[in-house]
Design a protein around this motif. Sequence first.
Motif, PDB file in Angstrom:
ATOM      1  N   LEU A 208       0.818  -1.211   0.000  1.00  0.00           N
ATOM      2  CA  LEU A 208       0.000   0.000   0.000  1.00  0.00           C
ATOM      3  C   LEU A 208       0.853   1.262   0.000  1.00  0.00           C
ATOM      4  CD1 LEU A 208      -2.726  -1.170   2.536  1.00  0.00           C
ATOM      5  CD2 LEU A 208      -2.980  -0.959   0.054  1.00  0.00           C
ATOM      6  N   LEU A 211       1.565   2.709  -3.535  1.00  0.00           N
ATOM      7  CA  LEU A 211       0.459   3.098  -4.413  1.00  0.00           C
ATOM      8  C   LEU A 211       0.354   4.603  -4.667  1.00  0.00           C
ATOM      9  CD1 LEU A 211      -2.521   0.741  -3.468  1.00  0.00           C
ATOM     10  CD2 LEU A 211      -1.130   0.726  -5.559  1.00  0.00           C
ATOM     11  N   PRO A 212       0.499   5.463  -3.661  1.00  0.00           N
ATOM     12  CA  PRO A 212       0.287   6.893  -3.925  1.00  0.00           C
ATOM     13  C   PRO A 212       1.151   7.453  -5.046  1.00  0.00           C
ATOM     14  CG  PRO A 212       0.292   6.487  -1.570  1.00  0.00           C
ATOM     15  CD  PRO A 212       0.711   5.209  -2.222  1.00  0.00           C
ATOM     16  N   GLU A 253      -8.235  -2.687   0.681  1.00  0.00           N
ATOM     17  CA  GLU A 253      -7.696  -1.333   0.780  1.00  0.00           C
ATOM     18  C   GLU A 253      -6.997  -0.924  -0.516  1.00  0.00           C
ATOM     19  OE1 GLU A 253      -7.050   2.380   2.299  1.00  0.00           O
ATOM     20  OE2 GLU A 253      -8.383   0.771   2.999  1.00  0.00           O
ATOM     21  N   ARG A 254      -6.306  -1.862  -1.154  1.00  0.00           N
ATOM     22  CA  ARG A 254      -5.726  -1.582  -2.473  1.00  0.00           C
ATOM     23  C   ARG A 254      -6.803  -1.132  -3.446  1.00  0.00           C
ATOM     24  NH1 ARG A 254      -4.481  -6.611  -6.300  1.00  0.00           N
ATOM     25  NH2 ARG A 254      -6.770  -6.533  -6.197  1.00  0.00           N
ATOM     26  N   ARG A 256      -9.756   0.034  -2.829  1.00  0.00           N
ATOM     27  CA  ARG A 256     -10.359   1.299  -2.385  1.00  0.00           C
ATOM     28  C   ARG A 256      -9.472   2.482  -2.785  1.00  0.00           C
ATOM     29  NH1 ARG A 256     -10.856  -0.256   2.375  1.00  0.00           N
ATOM     30  NH2 ARG A 256     -12.922  -1.165   2.041  1.00  0.00           N
ATOM     31  N   ARG A 257      -8.182   2.327  -2.614  1.00  0.00           N
ATOM     32  CA  ARG A 257      -7.283   3.441  -2.934  1.00  0.00           C
ATOM     33  C   ARG A 257      -7.186   3.684  -4.438  1.00  0.00           C
ATOM     34  NH1 ARG A 257      -2.229   3.327   1.410  1.00  0.00           N
ATOM     35  NH2 ARG A 257      -3.520   2.929   3.264  1.00  0.00           N
ATOM     36  N   GLY A 260     -10.762   4.837  -5.654  1.00  0.00           N
ATOM     37  CA  GLY A 260     -11.044   6.149  -5.078  1.00  0.00           C
ATOM     38  C   GLY A 260     -10.215   7.253  -5.697  1.00  0.00           C
ATOM     39  N   PHE A 261      -8.962   6.975  -5.982  1.00  0.00           N
ATOM     40  CA  PHE A 261      -8.089   7.992  -6.586  1.00  0.00           C
ATOM     41  C   PHE A 261      -8.689   8.487  -7.903  1.00  0.00           C
ATOM     42  CE2 PHE A 261      -4.745   9.367  -9.433  1.00  0.00           C
ATOM     43  CZ  PHE A 261      -3.932  10.155  -8.629  1.00  0.00           C
ATOM     44  N   ASP A 264     -12.266  10.175  -7.510  1.00  0.00           N
ATOM     45  CA  ASP A 264     -12.128  11.523  -6.960  1.00  0.00           C
ATOM     46  C   ASP A 264     -11.781  12.537  -8.048  1.00  0.00           C
ATOM     47  OD1 ASP A 264     -12.702  10.650  -4.428  1.00  0.00           O
ATOM     48  OD2 ASP A 264     -10.634  10.672  -3.709  1.00  0.00           O
TER      49      ASP A 264
END
Length: 299
Positions: A208, A211-212, A253-254, A256-257, A260-261, A264
């Motif tokens: 995780l 990922l950003p 969570e992966r 979702r991120r 979601g990114f 958004d």
Amino acid sequence: MSLAIVHHPAFDAQFDAAHRFPMSKFTRLAQILVEDGLADGGFFQPIPAPEHWLELAHAPAYVEAVLTQRVDRATEKAIGFAVDDRVAMRSRCATGGTVLAARLALERGIACNTAGGSHHAAREGGAGFSVFNDVAVAASVMLADGEVGRVLVFDCDVHQGDGTARIFADDRRVFTLSIHGERNYPHPKAVSDLDLGLPDKTGDEDYLAVLPELLATAFDRAHPDIVFYNAGVDPHVDDRLGRLSLTDTGLAERDRRVIGFFRDRDVPVAGVIGGGYSRDIEALSRRHSILHRVAAAFA
């Protein structure tokens, strides 16, 4: 609005239960989505991908060989199973499913297939349980029809998306990203627009954490009109072919991120399930349903 989910009974080519590829997961996944109320409005059913769609990403001779069940033995060996009439229809329907999911995503913001992610199939032929590269075909169809101008393939299957990378190597309209196990299949790797190979045993926290930057870099470089998200569950610690160590919580969570990114930023997302390998079909199918559960929160 409920999540648009694409499914076709032909996704399950009804392999023997002892086969290395867990084919029955597609049927059980659909059942779980109905039982748990995620598909209470029913499924969107795709058409089998027509020949002219398939030829946008694959060589005509290979497409014809699949459609007539005349794939040579060397290619069938590379794929991992014989291409009979049921496999040919399954592959066409799964590809049609990803096209439909993409079009629904453009309308609704997000949609998911209950199959797809056959990313090892390249232009000249299939490999690695992949007959047709459904994401490559879907991206090519949408570009050819003018529905989108730029595409991002965000591939989180544990195996590199080598076929997709090779198909779009010279196409600047499609940005390919693959985050995968560095020591896992395939060997040698292709060159995606952005690759990250992870060491064996990588767990939730370390996965995780990367990922950003990957998300931001891919978005800045791709400027996508749509994202094809390969949510393979084979990075899971219990996957037979995975070699990484994510948990169910980490996979959720992966998803979702990643989803979601892009949501958004108002970028449509088409989700495909990618790889997952276990003899425990119930556990595996529920693991694949994580994508649809997370995506439903963004519908």
